[in-house]
Scaffold this active site. Structure first.
Site, PDB file in Angstrom:
ATOM      1  CE1 TYR A 171     -30.410 -63.742 -12.018  1.00 37.95           C
ATOM      2  CE2 TYR A 171     -32.032 -65.428 -12.612  1.00 37.95           C
ATOM      3  CZ  TYR A 171     -30.806 -64.804 -12.815  1.00 37.95           C
ATOM      4  OH  TYR A 171     -29.969 -65.266 -13.809  1.00 37.95           O
ATOM      5  CB  CYS A 185     -42.238 -63.909  -1.102  1.00 36.71           C
ATOM      6  SG  CYS A 185     -43.991 -64.034  -1.486  1.00 36.71           S
ATOM      7  CB  VAL A 186     -41.204 -65.686  -6.701  1.00 33.83           C
ATOM      8  CG1 VAL A 186     -41.351 -65.289  -8.166  1.00 33.83           C
ATOM      9  CG2 VAL A 186     -39.740 -65.637  -6.280  1.00 33.83           C
ATOM     10  CG  HIS A 212     -40.124 -61.842 -14.471  1.00 36.12           C
ATOM     11  ND1 HIS A 212     -39.985 -60.851 -13.540  1.00 36.12           N
ATOM     12  CD2 HIS A 212     -38.873 -62.144 -14.876  1.00 36.12           C
ATOM     13  CE1 HIS A 212     -38.702 -60.563 -13.376  1.00 36.12           C
ATOM     14  NE2 HIS A 212     -38.001 -61.338 -14.178  1.00 36.12           N
ATOM     15  NE  ARG A 223     -48.894 -72.099   0.594  1.00 31.41           N
ATOM     16  CZ  ARG A 223     -50.209 -71.926   0.396  1.00 31.41           C
ATOM     17  NH1 ARG A 223     -50.790 -70.736   0.666  1.00 31.41           N
ATOM     18  NH2 ARG A 223     -50.950 -72.938  -0.035  1.00 31.41           N
TER      19      ARG A 223
END
Ligand SMILES: Nc1c(NC[C@H](O)[C@H](O)[C@H](O)CO)[nH]c(=O)[nH]c1=O
Ligand SMILES: CC(=O)[C@@H](O)COP(=O)(O)O
Length: 159
Positions: A66, A89-90, A97, A136
């Site tokens: 964020y 990386c989320v 969220h 990835r």
């Protein structure tokens, strides 16, 4: 085409610009650092491989993805920085969220890029699982950091 159908580290290198004098800022989210460090390693190695000088690559960390938009702006406003690469990386959790973060950072990075007329690269993984993230970040689908660095290089031919 999804990443599963292509390798993030395989790309055309025809007609690349000379980046020997270019300065790159890489902003790295500390959340999921075991993934984001791999992204950084891939991005840094790709920039060096295609002609960037180590002394012209600046790194800064931010707590989470964020905060990548603000971190990117800190560097995009500097006249000496030619391109910014944002790495994060989320990973999807139990709640929404991750959706809010992903949308915020994608929009925020685009705003910074357009405001400062400078390439700001979205090198953020948004996987559903740790396994998808590892795939990835140097795994079977390549490294998103490689892709982000090459994107920054190619975008400099437009500036
Ligand atoms: N869950 C993840 C986060 N969460 C933290 C946010 O990015 C942000 O730092 C916090 O909401 C305070 O503003 N960040 C990631 O990069 N990856 C995640 O999986
Ligand atoms: C993307 C996130 O912030 C995530 O880790 C939060 O997990 P949860 O949605 O289970 O609270």
């Amino acid at each position: 085409m999804s990443s599963a159908d292509k390798n993030l580290s395989v790309f055309s290198t025809d007609g690349l610009p000379d980046i020997s004098q270019a300065t790159f800022a890489i902003v790295v989210a500390e959340w999921n650092h075991e993934i984001t460090e791999k992204l950084f390693e891939g991005a840094h190695a790709t920039l060096i491989r295609y002609g960037a000088k180590p002394e012209n690559i600046i790194r800064a960390n931010v707590p989470g993805s964020y905060e990548l938009s603000f971190g990117a702006q800190v560097f995009a406003r500097k006249i000496e920085v030619d391109a910014v690469i944002a790495l994060g990386c989320v990973i999807q959790g139990e709640t929404k969220h991750n959706d809010y973060i992903n949308h915020a950072v994608a929009h925020g990075l685009t705003q910074v890029s357009l405001t400062y007329h400078k390439p700001v690269i979205f090198g953020v993984l948004t996987p559903n699982s740790q396994e998808q993230a590892l795939d990835r970040a140097g795994g079977k689908h390549g490294n998103k950091g490689d892709e982000a660095a090459m994107t920054a290089i190619k975008m400099l031919s437009l500036v």
